[in-house]
Write an enzyme that holds these catalytic residues in place. Structure first.
Site, short mmCIF file in Angstrom:
data_model
loop_
_atom_site.label_atom_id
_atom_site.label_comp_id
_atom_site.label_asym_id
_atom_site.label_seq_id
_atom_site.Cartn_x
_atom_site.Cartn_y
_atom_site.Cartn_z
N GLU A 1 -5.66 -19.93 -2.79
CA GLU A 1 -6.73 -19.20 -3.49
C GLU A 1 -8.06 -19.45 -2.79
O GLU A 1 -8.40 -20.57 -2.43
CB GLU A 1 -6.82 -19.66 -4.95
N ASP B 1 -9.79 6.65 1.40
CA ASP B 1 -8.49 6.01 1.20
C ASP B 1 -7.52 6.66 2.18
O ASP B 1 -6.99 7.73 1.92
CB ASP B 1 -8.05 6.20 -0.26
N THR C 1 -3.13 1.40 2.46
CA THR C 1 -1.90 0.62 2.34
C THR C 1 -1.46 0.28 3.76
O THR C 1 -1.92 0.89 4.72
CB THR C 1 -0.78 1.43 1.67
N ARG D 1 4.59 -4.05 2.64
CA ARG D 1 3.84 -3.49 1.50
C ARG D 1 2.61 -4.35 1.27
O ARG D 1 2.71 -5.55 1.00
CB ARG D 1 4.68 -3.50 0.22
C1 LIG Z 1 0.31 5.24 -1.60
C2 LIG Z 1 -1.12 5.40 -1.92
C3 LIG Z 1 -1.83 4.44 -2.66
C4 LIG Z 1 -1.22 3.31 -3.42
O1 LIG Z 1 -0.33 2.54 -2.91
P1 LIG Z 1 0.57 1.51 -3.73
O2 LIG Z 1 0.77 0.47 -2.71
O3 LIG Z 1 1.79 2.28 -4.09
O4 LIG Z 1 -0.18 1.05 -4.93
C5 LIG Z 1 -3.19 4.61 -2.81
N1 LIG Z 1 -3.81 5.66 -2.30
C6 LIG Z 1 -3.16 6.63 -1.62
C7 LIG Z 1 -3.92 7.77 -1.07
C8 LIG Z 1 -1.79 6.53 -1.42
O5 LIG Z 1 -1.15 7.51 -0.78
#
Ligand SMILES: *Cc1c(COP(=O)(O)O)cnc(C)c1O
Length: 504
Positions: A98, A251, A277, A286
């Site tokens: 942490e 994102d 991600t 992941r």
């Molecule tokens: C897949 C995705 C996420 C979230 O990913 P997780 O790891 O499944 O929570 C967030 N934003 C976008 C644009 C995604 O395609």
């Protein structure tokens, strides 16, 4: 204590009136009263999983077999590498750390610190970022928590965010809610307003976004998608964000591998914050990365500077705000994946991803299918099945029976998110298995055959997806055709190797 007695104790706990007087010791002895088995291997601490847990092992082997013999077209998936799998199963998983490198709450973190710093350094390098201007947090557990951490960092409770609507290709974590339910926590703890694509062209309606943003005045505008086959206009997003005083958070979860390779526009030049991600086109484990700007945010007319304070805000939102100990095996896996991203082989891989996606889209068009935005610039395409009188759920089911994995998806203009009109297809996973353009033409042909089978039995298979599932479970005529197609799919995929561990 026998079962009924145990249940009674649990029930009493729930009524709360006697729980306080019951001794902890008694609760302990009753609650763990389960039948014990004798360990059947030779050494529980050292046996491989095949010996230590044959039941779990069998499931894993079957999953590997499924991945190997099917056509994996889910646009958000990939097959990560052997080296990443090795990192994930390493002793890095044992350590509590942490805090952040150099400032941990536990001892013994000298190697953990090195790994986290290595991961940060590589993350900045891979995307060509100057460490004076950008920082990165590598601890977030996955994409949705990463996005939530960003909002937590820069938006006050109940503050406003805008993201692409989920049915229009956005992501849950960009603020999704329905008229009756706040589905994503990002719409519970923050107020969200969606922007949309034009129902006709399928393209993002930037003008409307601008107009709405000036009224809504969000604190954050999210530029990102999970199902949009065209490049985003980050410059336009930046202008809108500046006009209404919002942070621009991009994102790039789906496309981060393509951005890393420099083959699609990068969001960094125009964004304050970039999240991604690490398990999609980036082909890592992941996990997630949060990039944020450092240094000067703006200079006013008097020449006074406002500095970014994102480093502290985002670091604190991730830990201790939302998480405890980081997943160090994942951070190691991300570091390994990033090392692979700077290779020329990875650039070739991503070029092939896009070439394959285009080959798939072109062949589907040739076969008469309608695609949202009429094609693709990236790794995915969205097939609109409404002109055929079909919907995505039915197609997904029949394709699944033929071992072709994809997902139902709303199409531009779909009124109900409950009955999506199309399917989303992506090329990253199969490209990792060595598929080339000609192979994706075959993939399109397989998809077409499955859809034609569905169409042939359309009148007999009922109205709803439930009817169809009952029909496909029973109909001999249908299964004869789908079995033949599945055999063809399996014979085809058997020619290709698959990354990762061979057995599971
Ligand atoms: C897949 C995705 C996420 C979230 O990913 P997780 O790891 O499944 O929570 C967030 N934003 C976008 C644009 C995604 O395609």
């Amino acid at each position: 204590m026998h079962r009924a007695g145990r249940f009674l104790v649990c029930a009493r706990f729930q009524t709360r009136n006697i729980s306080l007087t019951m001794s902890l010791e008694k609760a302990h002895t009753t609650l763990v009263n389960v039948e014990r088995i004798k360990y059947e291997g030779t050494d529980m601490l050292k046996d491989p999983i095949s010996v230590a847990d044959p039941e779990a092992f069998a499931i894993m082997k079957n999953e590997k077999l499924r991945q190997r013999r099917g056509l994996e077209l889910i646009a958000s998936e990939n097959f990560t590498t052997k080296a990443v799998c090795d990192a994930l199963s390493s002793s890095m998983t044992n350590k509590y750390s942490e805090g952040y490198p150099g400032a941990r709450y536990y001892g013994g973190n000298e190697h953990i610190d090195k790994m986290e710093l290595l991961c940060q350094k590589r993350a900045l390098e891979v995307f060509g970022l100057d460490q004076e201007l950008w920082g990165v947090n590598v601890q977030s557990l996955s994409g949705s928590p990463a996005n939530f951490a960003v909002y937590t960092a820069v938006v006050e409770p109940n503050g406003r965010i805008m993201g692409l609507d989920l049915p229009d290709g956005g992501h849950l974590s960009h603020g999704f809610f329905t008229p009756t339910r706040k589905v994503s926590a990002t719409s519970i703890f923050f107020q969200s307003m969606p922007y949309k694509v034009c129902p006709k062209t399928g393209l993002i309606d930037y003008d409307k976004l601008e107009e709405d943003a000036m009224l809504f005045r969000p604190k954050v505008i999210v530029a990102g998608m999970s199902c949009y086959a065209r490049h985003l206009d980050y410059q336009r997003f930046r202008k809108i964000a500046d006009k209404c005083g919002a942070y621009l958070m991009s994102d790039m979860a789906h496309i981060s591998g393509l951005v890393a390779a420099g083959i699609v526009p990068s969001p960094f030049e125009f964004s304050d914050i970039v999240t991604t991600t690490t398990h999609k086109s980036l082909r890592g484990p992941r996990g997630a990365l949060i990039f944020y700007r450092k240094g000067v945010r703006s200079v006013n007319a008097k020449g006074e500077k406002t500095m970014y304070d994102l480093h502290d805000r985002i670091s604190q939102a991730v830990f201790p705000g939302l998480q405890g100990g980081p997943h160090n095996h994942t951070i190691a896996g991300i570091a390994v994946a990033l090392r692979q991203c700077i290779t020329t082989e990875f650039v070739d891989y991503t070029k092939q991803v896009v070439a394959n996606s285009k080959a798939l889209a072109e062949r589907l068009k040739e076969l008469g299918y309608a695609l949202a935005t009429d094609g693709t610039d990236n790794h995915l395409c969205l097939v609109d099945l409404r002109p055929l009188g079909l919907d995505g759920a039915k197609a997904e089911h029949v394709l699944d029976l033929a071992h072709i994995a994809c997902n139902k998806n709303t199409c531009p203009g779909d009124v109900s998110a409950l009955r999506p009109g199309g399917i989303r297809l992506g090329s990253p996973a199969l490209t990792s298995r060595g598929f080339k353009e000609a192979d994706f033409v075959e993939v399109a042909n397989f998809i077409d055959k499955a859809i034609k089978i569905l169409l042939n039995f359309k009148d007999q298979s009922g109205k709803t997806i439930k009817d169809l599932k009952e029909f496909t479970a029973k109909s001999e005529a249908f299964n004869k055709e789908i079995d033949k197609l599945r055999d063809g799919v399996e014979a085809f995929t058997a020619k290709f190797d698959i990354p990762g561990n061979d057995e599971f």
